[in-house]
Structures are given as structure tokens and as C-alpha cells.
Motif scaffolding. Sequence first.
Motif, mmCIF file in Angstrom:
data_model
loop_
_atom_site.group_PDB
_atom_site.id
_atom_site.type_symbol
_atom_site.label_atom_id
_atom_site.label_comp_id
_atom_site.label_asym_id
_atom_site.label_seq_id
_atom_site.Cartn_x
_atom_site.Cartn_y
_atom_site.Cartn_z
ATOM 1 N N LEU A 56 0.856 -1.187 0.000
ATOM 2 C CA LEU A 56 0.000 0.000 0.000
ATOM 3 C C LEU A 56 0.890 1.234 0.000
ATOM 4 N N ILE A 57 0.673 2.132 -0.956
ATOM 5 C CA ILE A 57 1.425 3.381 -1.044
ATOM 6 C C ILE A 57 0.450 4.536 -0.832
ATOM 7 N N GLU A 58 0.761 5.422 0.103
ATOM 8 C CA GLU A 58 -0.061 6.595 0.382
ATOM 9 C C GLU A 58 0.811 7.840 0.260
ATOM 10 N N GLU A 59 0.449 8.734 -0.644
ATOM 11 C CA GLU A 59 1.227 9.947 -0.872
ATOM 12 C C GLU A 59 0.287 11.148 -0.934
ATOM 13 N N GLU A 60 0.423 12.060 0.019
ATOM 14 C CA GLU A 60 -0.449 13.226 0.092
ATOM 15 C C GLU A 60 -0.311 14.112 -1.141
ATOM 16 N N ALA A 61 0.863 14.141 -1.767
ATOM 17 C CA ALA A 61 1.078 14.972 -2.950
ATOM 18 C C ALA A 61 0.383 14.407 -4.181
ATOM 19 N N GLY A 62 -0.062 13.157 -4.130
ATOM 20 C CA GLY A 62 -0.655 12.505 -5.287
ATOM 21 C C GLY A 62 0.365 11.666 -6.031
ATOM 22 N N ILE A 63 -0.067 10.530 -6.553
ATOM 23 C CA ILE A 63 0.830 9.591 -7.230
ATOM 24 C C ILE A 63 0.780 9.848 -8.726
ATOM 25 N N ASN A 64 1.946 10.068 -9.311
ATOM 26 C CA ASN A 64 2.040 10.433 -10.719
ATOM 27 C C ASN A 64 1.971 9.221 -11.639
ATOM 28 N N LEU A 93 -4.565 2.162 -8.746
ATOM 29 C CA LEU A 93 -4.037 3.510 -8.549
ATOM 30 C C LEU A 93 -5.193 4.487 -8.441
ATOM 31 N N SER A 94 -5.234 5.232 -7.335
ATOM 32 C CA SER A 94 -6.169 6.339 -7.192
ATOM 33 C C SER A 94 -5.357 7.617 -7.068
ATOM 34 N N THR A 95 -5.999 8.701 -6.690
ATOM 35 C CA THR A 95 -5.302 9.981 -6.662
ATOM 36 C C THR A 95 -4.119 9.978 -5.703
ATOM 37 N N LYS A 96 -4.343 9.491 -4.482
ATOM 38 C CA LYS A 96 -3.310 9.570 -3.457
ATOM 39 C C LYS A 96 -2.892 8.219 -2.903
ATOM 40 N N GLN A 97 -3.477 7.137 -3.428
ATOM 41 C CA GLN A 97 -3.148 5.810 -2.916
ATOM 42 C C GLN A 97 -2.935 4.844 -4.074
ATOM 43 N N ALA A 98 -2.104 3.849 -3.818
ATOM 44 C CA ALA A 98 -1.896 2.782 -4.796
ATOM 45 C C ALA A 98 -1.747 1.467 -4.042
ATOM 46 N N TRP A 99 -2.239 0.403 -4.654
ATOM 47 C CA TRP A 99 -2.113 -0.927 -4.085
ATOM 48 C C TRP A 99 -1.495 -1.846 -5.122
ATOM 49 N N VAL A 126 2.920 22.763 1.259
ATOM 50 C CA VAL A 126 1.791 22.022 1.810
ATOM 51 C C VAL A 126 2.133 21.629 3.232
ATOM 52 N N LEU A 127 1.285 21.989 4.170
ATOM 53 C CA LEU A 127 1.419 21.519 5.543
ATOM 54 C C LEU A 127 0.232 20.616 5.821
ATOM 55 N N SER A 128 0.467 19.326 5.993
ATOM 56 C CA SER A 128 -0.661 18.417 6.139
ATOM 57 C C SER A 128 -0.251 17.229 6.982
ATOM 58 N N ALA A 129 -1.162 16.811 7.855
ATOM 59 C CA ALA A 129 -0.914 15.604 8.646
ATOM 60 C C ALA A 129 -1.890 14.509 8.272
ATOM 61 N N GLU A 130 -2.655 14.683 7.193
ATOM 62 C CA GLU A 130 -3.662 13.712 6.803
ATOM 63 C C GLU A 130 -3.040 12.360 6.507
ATOM 64 N N GLY A 131 -3.559 11.332 7.171
ATOM 65 C CA GLY A 131 -3.101 9.978 6.874
ATOM 66 C C GLY A 131 -1.721 9.652 7.407
#
Length: 859
Positions: free
Chosen positions: A183-191, A212-218, A526-531
Motif C-alpha cells: 500500500l502506497i499513500e502519498e499526500e502529494a498525489g501519485i504520478n 491507482l487512485s489519486t493519493k493511494q496505490a495498491w 503544503v502543511l498536512s498531517a492527513e493519513g
Amino acid sequence: MPPRAPSCPFVPPRAPLWGLARSKGVWYGLYELENKGNWDIYSFHINSTVTGRYATTLITSRVVNRMERPEEIEFHVRIPKNAFISNFKMLIDGQIYDGIVKGKQEATQQYTEAVSRGQSAGIVSSVGRTLETFKTSVTVASHQKVTFELTYEELLRRRLGKYELQIYARPMQPVADFKIDVLIEEEAGINFLEVKGGLSTKSLANAVTKTLSTKQAWVYFYPTVAQQKLCDSCGEEGMNGDLVIVYDVNRDNSLGEITEANGYFVHHFAPAHLSRIPKNVVFMIDQSGSMHGRKMHQTREALLHILGDLAEDDYFGLITFNGKVSHWKRELLQANTNNVEAAKVFTESIRDRGSTNINEAVLSGAQMLNQNPRNGLASLLILLTDGDPTTGVTNLEEIQSNVREAINKKFPLYCLGFGHDVNFEFLEKMALENSGVARRIYADSDADQQLKGFYEEVATPLLTDVLMVYAGGNNLTQTKFSQYYNGSEIVVAGQITDNNLEAFIPTVVAISGSTRVEYSKGNGNVLSAEGISESRLSRVWAYLTVKQLLDKELQLRGDEREKVRNETLELSLKYGFVTPHTSMVVTKPEGEDVQVINKPKEKNPGEAGKAGIPVMHYDTPHMYDIGSVGGRGVELHDMGSHRNVPRGGGVTEVPKHQMFVLKAENQTLQLCYQLDASLSLKLLQDPDRELSVKGTLDSSTGRGFRKVGIQYKTEVQMEIDTNTITVRHGQTVNNFTWTDELFTLPSVSLRTLPNEADISVGDMRLVVLRHSVNGVKFLWPVLRQIPSGDGVGGLLAIKPITYEETRPSKLNIRGKTVSSSRSSVWDHSVRSSPLLDCWLVPARSALGEDVSSFLAPDP
């Protein structure tokens, strides 16, 4: 219990794979011993979670002793060299045996006490090109099971525009229940996301599914037993190779991505759309006698390629050295066509002979750069050598001092150590002292590719004199960087003073060509603590800090070095990292070994190493470490209950319907559609194999499936509900609950876990997940591997689709314009059930035919 044999008894092999060592009369065989059926790995899982480029990987191996007597069972895995082991445990007969990280001195004392009691022990880690080996063993009673769990952590490094997560698998036998889940989670979005490596070759490619979704990949890798023998490096002993997950994140020309949580922050800086800076580069090539043969040939081949890649506004110089230094030209020349072609002619004439004068070579290279300064250009030195200095100044500390003084922090020095004879620690220290890095070039058939690969990393400077400033921050990792290259990334971590975000002001100052540039809080950070969990950020900070302290320690002496060593030890103990200053003490059942697990160190194994045979380096009796050794893409994202998000806001539950999502290729949003929750559905139909999978939706709750049925020929039937899994084989009926069990028939296997049933029939692999929401249990079937063949159909076998947004709320699907609306759904095909955005379209548009084509009798 009969007397226990030594940990690694000498067994004469038919063909030695490694070597053999002896200490105090006890033989320790360094052979990959065959498993002759004495014990069986019935489950092997690798779960890796990457959040903000920080990967935590858990390897779980479950093994049973099939014999009527106690047997020694081995756990043997390979992990990335940059990783730190952070946890290890064994579960035997309900008893947990934990590995505990201690200071090396304390661990050694505990080890010595074990030896004095007549117990054997060993450091069992080895170094390879990109991997280290972890190995331990334990004696298990007849028909008893043991579970091994190893956790390691690493910060992924961006190289040539991508991150690579490498997972190696060699279980030494085909395994009925083998899984890799990433599982990959990237707040910046996965290219983008790719899967490569030896385990993705041949028919094993069909065992890989990716989402692959906007911010996650499996990424799921679920090979059957038959497939585990069919990759490029697979055979009757199962798989032997790696799975490499490659990805990058979205970027813009801004301050970058800064993530904070509970007083910690991590800053990823890699601005896009920057203009390249022309460079001054001097190559210093060792042509001493030890470079004879293939080394010299590969060096020439790599240098010819590198010269051809120079940009016309670059300037370059070539120095060759053995006992004396030879300049191709005394000044730097522009990399125009004539000069490059002349340099290639010179390169072809380089021959090996004589001794090695590293001091004069590097000082000559530094002098060339100092005498040819050009505003707006980035300067760098690249040294390639395969040996110790043998003439001129040979005192290593004196050479390092001379080089520091000559470079004077004006440009980086990169040291490439060719082969195993080179004094790599000397090169590493010299590079670190001069803002560069050292890289070992392995003397293999692809050495020229390694050389070219390194050059590509530094070929395109984008910024120089990079300074990362954090007002309101403290305990920072490295903040000064001589150069930033295209495709790389700068990562800084630290703490926010008093957790005061208002006072925390990050700024980056650098030089782009001859222009000063500044990135600040106001231009896109970007300042974010999401996820991101608080512990995750602090562990990233600790990982980076320990890595940089180890580099710093290498450059210091005396009291300063001891102070840094103590800092490293304290931090390693706090976070449970196995580093060069800590060891993991593995306590085993009474009468078993106490093993000390150490972080291995790059060493020079000498003549044996050149032949590919590890050499033993003894620290204490019996204590050793080993030196260096040269689906078809079809996915259906099955969704659980969804919520419709109207324009006016709020959430409206859609009753008595079930939401599904069909993968849309190369699109940020997937397509979703809904079906009546009272339906029974054909999930998979394979007439050639006489295989069918059916599922009944749960009409009472509108959540998922209440029942899944599988029919294979006339011989095997399975029925799965939230309480029981029933298998009928002929006249035999077997009932299973959702516990840890394994059941096999010819061409069929069932593995059950507390909330997961994994079914293989031939080359089809289906996982049925059991979810619970607000106390309500439901099932969700996920096709991890679609069977091969043209006649395969069913809801789970629908191929990925493409669509085009033609105008607001209108999509073109299969040549037809359909109305759509934005929705969000819970993805129950993943254990964590994340929430995803999608385009909600009519079911017929998504399926390509009427829903009635997918209806089935109640299973």
C-alpha cells in the motif's frame, strides 16, 4: 529430547554454493541447504506500507515440522541494505520470543554468557549489492508450528525521477499461501505506478494486480504454487527474485511537500520545471595495473557513453593516473562535437599499467576546476579507482587533508570504488568531507551500466548552494546541500519548537545558474498531517538522523567521534533500530541459541571475495558476519456501500443498492455504478475449466455480499458466508471457521485467516474479505488473478475501460455519451476500506451490456 546438534552442522553438499568456515572445532556450513521435506512453509506473507516515501515492511513466515522428531527450522530472508531491522519475533506453541535491541557491548556480553553455557550463537547477516541477508533458526517439536515475523524500515530515495521499493522473495520452496501486499499513500498525489523485477516475468506477470487512485496505490502479488516455478529465476524450489514497485509523486515549482504531526515535520523538496545548469566536470580515471582486463574495458565503454551525453554548453576535462598523472588537455574544453569526438579517441587509447597515485590525481582535478571558474556553472569532480594509493602520498589522512584544502567546499567530489580490492571506507570518508558520495561499482558484467547509471544521477544540475532554513524549528537533519540534480530529491526532517505552527516558517534559498532563488511558505508549500501518524514522522526523523550521524562519525576522530557515536546509540535504542552500534538479541526457547543480529558493514573480502566467495570476519568465538559478495492488468475495484455527495453538500445514503467500481485506465477518477442489493451475480465464468463463482448481495443491509459460492467441475463446491466456509469434495464435507487453517485438494487450495479466505483453483486466485461495519459483517470477493483464456467472463472479469470527459457531467464511454455525477465510495476490496472518488454512471454503460447478463441463481 535428544541432544541438539550444532546450529549449522556440516553437511557435505553436492555442489557448494558459498563456502565453509570453522571455529574452535565446530563446523558452520555456509550452504543454502535444501529442504528435503522435513519442514514445510505453508504461509509466507510480505506486507509493505509506504507513507510519505517511508516504507515499513513486515515479513511473516509460518512453518510446520512434518517429521516425527524435532527439527531445526530456518528463517532466511533478504532486505534492502539501506533498511534498519526494527522488530523480530517468533511464535512457538503460543509463546512469543521477541528480539530486543541493545547496545552492541551489552548484546555481546549476553551472547558471551550464552556461549559459556555451551550454547552456540552467530551473527548471520551478509552484504550483497543491494540486499542484506537475515537468517535465524530454531528447533521445533514434531508436528509443531512456528511463526517468524521480521519488520524493517527504510526511507525510499528518489533516483532518476522515481522511487523504487524492492521486495525480495526466496522461500526455498513453492508456498501454498504466498502473498505480497503493498500500500502506497502519498499526500502529494501519485504520478505513475509500475511493477517490474524478476518476479514479474513470464506467467508470474498474471499474478500481479495494481490499483491507482489519486493519493493511494495498491499492488497485490498472489502467485499460485504452479506459477511460483515459472519466472526467469524460478524452479522446483520455488521463487527466487525480486518485485520492484516503481512510482513518483506529483510536483510543482514550489517549496515542496511539508508534512507535520505533533511537533515533527518532514520536508520533501524537488521543484519541477527548473532549467538545467551547464556544468564543469573533471573525470579522474585510474589506469593502474590492477584495472587490467574487463575493468578497463568497461570503464572505457562507460566513459565513451558519458562523453556522448554531455550537453554542448558543458565543459569537461579528462585526467588519467597510475604512478603519474596525465592530462588529456590542461584546460577545460567545451563539449562541442569536435572536442567530444577527440576525447573519445583519447578514451579508446587508455591502457592499464603502473601503480596508483590518488593524491596527485584528485589535486590535479581540483586545480583544473579552480583555474577555470565560470559564473552560472555547476562544478563537480568524479574519481574512479579500484585500489589503495600505492605511490606518491600514501598516508590516507594526509590525502584527505590535502583534498579538503584543495576543494575548500567549492564543489562536490564523487568517488566510485571499482571492485572489492578498493579501500571503500577511505573513498567514502573523502567524498563525505567534500559534499559528495561514494559508490561501490561491482565488478560484474554490468559494471559499465553501473558507471553510466551513476553519472546520469549527477548529469543535470538544477540548483547549487541549496540552504534549507526553518525558523521555529530545531533538531534538524542536514540543511545544506552543494547541488540539487534533476530526478533527485532533498529531504529534511526536524522538530517544530513548542509545536508552534504559527512561528514555523520554512524557506529554501539556492542558486539557479547565476540567479538567487527563494522558495517560501507563501508560494505553494503544503502543511498536512492527513493519513500520517505522529509516530511515522518521528521515525522518519530518527531514520534520517541516524543515517547522517553515521556519516558524520566516519569523518571525526577522538572525543568528537565518541560524542556522535553515543548520540547514534541513544537514538537507535530509542527507536529500536539495528544499526552499526546496536544489536538485536534474539532469545529462544530454553536450550536454544541466543542469537545476536548485527547491521553488517561493507568490507573488502580480498582474493576470496573476488572469486565471489564470502570471507569470515570473526568478532568473538562462533560470532561472524559475511563480507561483501560480488493479471493481465484486469482489475475490478469492488466497492462497499457508498455515499452520494450532492452539490448542495451533505451526505445522502443510497438504500438497498450496492456500489461497484470498474477500473478506468490512465484516469484520476474511476467509474462507479450501482446494482440492486437483492441480486445474485455471476462473478466469474470459465467454461473451459468448468469453473464458476457466484455471489449474493446482502439485501437486508445493502452492504456487500452475504454469500459466495464456487463450483469447480462436478467435484468441488465451496460455500462461504460470514460464519462458515463449507467445502464439499465428492461425498466428503469439510467445515471451516474464519481462523488460521490451510486445506488443499488437487488443483485447489483454501487458506483461511480471521477475516480472509484465499482460494486458488488452477491459475485463478480469489480472495474473499470479511468486513465488519458497526457490528454488521459482510463479504467482499476480490479477483487477485484472472484465469487465462478467451472464454472467461463475469462481473469480476470485465476489462479496464477508457473514457473521455466531453463536457461537464458528460462522459464518452465506448463511443456513447452518458450522464455522470461525482460520488465517493468505500473500497472494500482493500482491508482498510479507503474512501475513493468516482464518476457515477448507469450500470449498463459501465458493464457494456444489460445487467441481466450477469444474473445468476442464488449460490
